[in-house]
Design a protein around this motif. Structure first.
Motif, PDB file in Angstrom:
ATOM      1  N   LEU A 204      39.436  34.273   2.897  1.00 13.69           N
ATOM      2  CA  LEU A 204      38.352  34.941   2.441  1.00 13.69           C
ATOM      3  C   LEU A 204      38.375  36.173   1.778  1.00 13.69           C
ATOM      4  O   LEU A 204      37.599  36.381   0.700  1.00 13.69           O
ATOM      5  CB  LEU A 204      37.292  34.880   3.507  1.00 13.69           C
ATOM      6  N   ARG A 205      39.381  37.249   2.109  1.00 13.05           N
ATOM      7  CA  ARG A 205      39.443  38.562   1.615  1.00 13.05           C
ATOM      8  C   ARG A 205      39.841  38.174   0.254  1.00 13.05           C
ATOM      9  O   ARG A 205      39.080  38.960  -0.580  1.00 13.05           O
ATOM     10  CB  ARG A 205      40.528  39.412   2.467  1.00 13.05           C
ATOM     11  N   LYS A 206      40.794  37.612   0.053  1.00 10.55           N
ATOM     12  CA  LYS A 206      41.135  37.445  -1.245  1.00 10.55           C
ATOM     13  C   LYS A 206      40.236  36.878  -2.174  1.00 10.55           C
ATOM     14  O   LYS A 206      40.162  37.237  -3.279  1.00 10.55           O
ATOM     15  CB  LYS A 206      42.422  36.788  -1.285  1.00 10.55           C
ATOM     16  N   SER A 207      39.635  35.715  -1.751  1.00 12.16           N
ATOM     17  CA  SER A 207      38.787  34.947  -2.734  1.00 12.16           C
ATOM     18  C   SER A 207      37.491  35.975  -2.850  1.00 12.16           C
ATOM     19  O   SER A 207      37.109  35.912  -3.960  1.00 12.16           O
ATOM     20  CB  SER A 207      38.020  33.799  -1.510  1.00 12.16           C
ATOM     21  N   PHE A 208      36.961  36.717  -1.945  1.00 16.33           N
ATOM     22  CA  PHE A 208      35.870  37.618  -2.469  1.00 16.33           C
ATOM     23  C   PHE A 208      36.270  38.597  -3.376  1.00 16.33           C
ATOM     24  O   PHE A 208      35.633  39.066  -4.263  1.00 16.33           O
ATOM     25  CB  PHE A 208      35.226  38.249  -1.025  1.00 16.33           C
ATOM     26  N   GLN A 209      37.495  39.282  -3.028  1.00 19.02           N
ATOM     27  CA  GLN A 209      38.081  40.143  -4.004  1.00 19.02           C
ATOM     28  C   GLN A 209      38.136  39.730  -5.403  1.00 19.02           C
ATOM     29  O   GLN A 209      37.693  40.173  -6.560  1.00 19.02           O
ATOM     30  CB  GLN A 209      39.435  40.663  -3.503  1.00 19.02           C
ATOM     31  N   ASP A 210      38.775  38.686  -5.555  1.00 24.01           N
ATOM     32  CA  ASP A 210      38.967  38.042  -6.952  1.00 24.01           C
ATOM     33  C   ASP A 210      37.729  37.700  -7.433  1.00 24.01           C
ATOM     34  O   ASP A 210      37.389  37.864  -8.783  1.00 24.01           O
ATOM     35  CB  ASP A 210      39.484  36.596  -6.846  1.00 24.01           C
ATOM     36  N   TYR A 211      36.367  37.121  -6.779  1.00 23.52           N
ATOM     37  CA  TYR A 211      35.321  36.898  -7.149  1.00 23.52           C
ATOM     38  C   TYR A 211      34.574  38.033  -7.599  1.00 23.52           C
ATOM     39  O   TYR A 211      33.928  38.200  -8.930  1.00 23.52           O
ATOM     40  CB  TYR A 211      34.597  36.088  -6.212  1.00 23.52           C
ATOM     41  N   LEU A 212      34.715  39.244  -7.059  1.00 24.12           N
ATOM     42  CA  LEU A 212      34.101  40.734  -7.391  1.00 24.12           C
ATOM     43  C   LEU A 212      34.720  41.273  -8.585  1.00 24.12           C
ATOM     44  O   LEU A 212      34.063  41.928  -9.370  1.00 24.12           O
ATOM     45  CB  LEU A 212      34.102  41.270  -6.149  1.00 24.12           C
ATOM     46  N   VAL A 213      36.047  40.993  -8.826  1.00 27.49           N
ATOM     47  CA  VAL A 213      36.506  41.186 -10.032  1.00 27.49           C
ATOM     48  C   VAL A 213      35.988  40.783 -11.248  1.00 27.49           C
ATOM     49  O   VAL A 213      35.987  41.479 -12.283  1.00 27.49           O
ATOM     50  CB  VAL A 213      38.188  41.113  -9.895  1.00 27.49           C
ATOM     51  N   GLN A 214      35.657  39.247 -11.349  1.00 28.05           N
ATOM     52  CA  GLN A 214      34.963  39.008 -12.421  1.00 28.05           C
ATOM     53  C   GLN A 214      33.645  38.797 -12.347  1.00 28.05           C
ATOM     54  O   GLN A 214      33.164  38.754 -13.506  1.00 28.05           O
ATOM     55  CB  GLN A 214      35.564  37.232 -12.265  1.00 28.05           C
ATOM     56  N   ASN A 215      33.086  39.199 -11.332  1.00 33.85           N
ATOM     57  CA  ASN A 215      31.495  39.082 -11.323  1.00 33.85           C
ATOM     58  C   ASN A 215      30.698  40.205 -11.005  1.00 33.85           C
ATOM     59  O   ASN A 215      29.489  40.372 -10.750  1.00 33.85           O
ATOM     60  CB  ASN A 215      31.106  37.907 -10.427  1.00 33.85           C
ATOM     61  N   ASN A 216      31.443  41.558 -10.882  1.00 35.94           N
ATOM     62  CA  ASN A 216      30.827  42.736 -10.461  1.00 35.94           C
ATOM     63  C   ASN A 216      31.274  43.798 -11.556  1.00 35.94           C
ATOM     64  O   ASN A 216      31.814  44.617 -11.261  1.00 35.94           O
ATOM     65  CB  ASN A 216      31.058  43.272  -9.241  1.00 35.94           C
TER      66      ASN A 216
END
Length: 225
Positions: free
Chosen positions: A178-190
């Motif tokens: 989940l750590r990696k998934s959240f980090q990857d998502y935030l790079v793209q969406n924040n």
């Protein structure tokens, strides 16, 4: 002839039991802290997973249960393992704990040191594996959503996530990173590098979108063969 008759008698008894066992839904317990406690709420991630299964006509195949308590750390999970998990005889358990072990170090000085974290975590796994439970371990998500490594606890979260990845490898367990998934998502969406408001409401607890995102990641792990 007598042997055949005896075989048929046994088959008449056993086959219905096998059929009953196959028809039994897979019991899945999500074991964790306040994020999981909220997971069974109207917009929680466990509720969303149930809705996802229902939309696919698979709701009868799974029984999803939350076992989350706010503020819990890994040793709290160990203390209530018997009552809240083992006594319910689950087929699958997601262990999702670590945010408070890290967060409480600075917020209240009651976090969990890395060596103790690993020790309690592996003790949980040992007891579950002894019951033939399929264990899925999850890395902790975020304490702050900035994507440039400037959240105060990013270093600790990365360290504890690395420990869980090593635990998964060492114990031949499935990992839900989940750590990696959240980090990857935030790079793209924040793009504005906000500290909250994307997947979390307060840097930790999830928004509706956060619960949806988490539900999707958990579902991917659950159905993985």
């Amino acid at each position: 002839m007598r042997v055949i008759f005896k075989f048929l008698q046994v088959a008449i008894i056993i086959l219905p039991l096998i059929a009953m066992r196959q028809d039994k839904p897979l019991r899945v317990i999500f074991f964790g802290d306040s994020i999981t406690q909220a997971g069974v709420g109207p917009t929680g991630y466990i509720t969303k997973m149930s809705e996802m299964l229902k939309s696919k006509g698979q709701d009868s195949q799974y029984e999803l249960m939350g076992a989350g308590i706010g503020g819990n750390k890994v040793y709290d999970l160990y203390l209530r393992l018997e009552d809240d998990v083992l006594s319910k005889k689950p087929d699958v358990v997601f262990i999702y704990v670590g945010i408070n072990d890290v967060w409480h170090k600075t917020s209240s000085g009651t976090g969990t040191d890395p060596d103790k974290y690993v020790k309690f975590y592996e003790a949980l796994i040992k007891k579950m594996k002894a019951q033939n439970i399929r264990v899925i371990v999850c890395t902790p998500t975020v304490i702050g959503e900035r994507n440039d490594a400037s959240n105060p606890q990013d270093g600790d979260l990365n360290q504890y996530s690395k420990l869980i990845r090593e635990i998964a490898t060492r114990n031949s367990l499935q990992l839900c990173d989940l750590r990696k998934s959240f980090q990857d998502y935030l790079v793209q969406n924040n793009p504005e590098n906000k500290e909250k408001g994307i997947l979390t409401s307060d840097r930790v607890h999830l928004t509706d979108e956060g619960n949806k995102f988490l539900a999707e990641r958990m579902m991917e792990a659950l159905v993985q063969k």
